[in-house]
Enzyme design. Sequence first.
Site, PDB file in Angstrom:
ATOM      1  N   GLY A 100       0.670  -1.170   0.069  1.00 39.82           N
ATOM      2  CA  GLY A 100      -0.070  -0.124   0.160  1.00 39.82           C
ATOM      3  C   GLY A 100       0.902   1.289   0.045  1.00 39.82           C
ATOM      4  O   GLY A 100       1.987   1.282   0.108  1.00 39.82           O
ATOM      5  N   SER A 105       3.950   2.283   2.632  1.00 33.22           N
ATOM      6  CA  SER A 105       4.299   0.987   3.262  1.00 33.22           C
ATOM      7  C   SER A 105       5.550   0.633   3.608  1.00 33.22           C
ATOM      8  O   SER A 105       5.993  -0.145   4.191  1.00 33.22           O
ATOM      9  CB  SER A 105       3.402  -0.101   2.529  1.00 33.22           C
ATOM     10  N   HIS A 119      12.754  10.924  -3.405  1.00 36.63           N
ATOM     11  CA  HIS A 119      13.174   9.922  -4.090  1.00 36.63           C
ATOM     12  C   HIS A 119      14.755  10.079  -4.646  1.00 36.63           C
ATOM     13  O   HIS A 119      15.746   9.209  -4.318  1.00 36.63           O
ATOM     14  CB  HIS A 119      12.292   9.124  -5.292  1.00 36.63           C
TER      15      HIS A 119
END
Length: 198
Positions: A29, A32, A72
């Site tokens: 999900g 997660s 990221h």
Amino acid sequence: MSDPAASAAAGPPGAPRGAGDSMVLVTGGVRSGKSGHAERLLAGCDRVVYVAPGPTPEAEQDPDWHARVEAHRVRRPPTWRTVETADLGAALDGAGDDAVLVDCLGTWLTAVIDEAQAWEAPEETVGALVAERLDGLLAALSRRQARTVLVTNEVGWGVVPAHRSGRLFRDLLGRSNQRVAEVCDEVHLVVAGRVLVL
């Protein structure tokens, strides 16, 4: 549940699959811990191609998305090479013997439908479009010999989307996940930061 990152990183960087490498689909999900787990699976590799297949709007268009993309980028090792493209087949073929991380199939699906401006098209039309692009991805995966990790999302566990586009996305991603999982050596389910090898 255990974290298989250490065992998955056992093979030497650049070694062919079957010598400690594997093709892994990481799913779970939102928030997660999927991406962090996927990155740890490749921690022992000298050369990694990070494939970012999603839309890349400017910061002023979508500041929240831009912030996520930047987070990221900052987290990746400086030696990793980033390729931003929705043409996953070409990206995988172009990586050669380098390890590859694709993050993620959900943003890839969004980019594919966006490029075709097909959110309002009949479901059969969109399904055929996605299936064609998925065939190219699966063919490229079948040619891969180096370590490959793909990240995706589980979007069918929550509230049924109120809008047609949400339901379309959910169904297409679920079917795509199944097809990719069929060609992977392992599927890792990440829940609350914990990993279950399926």
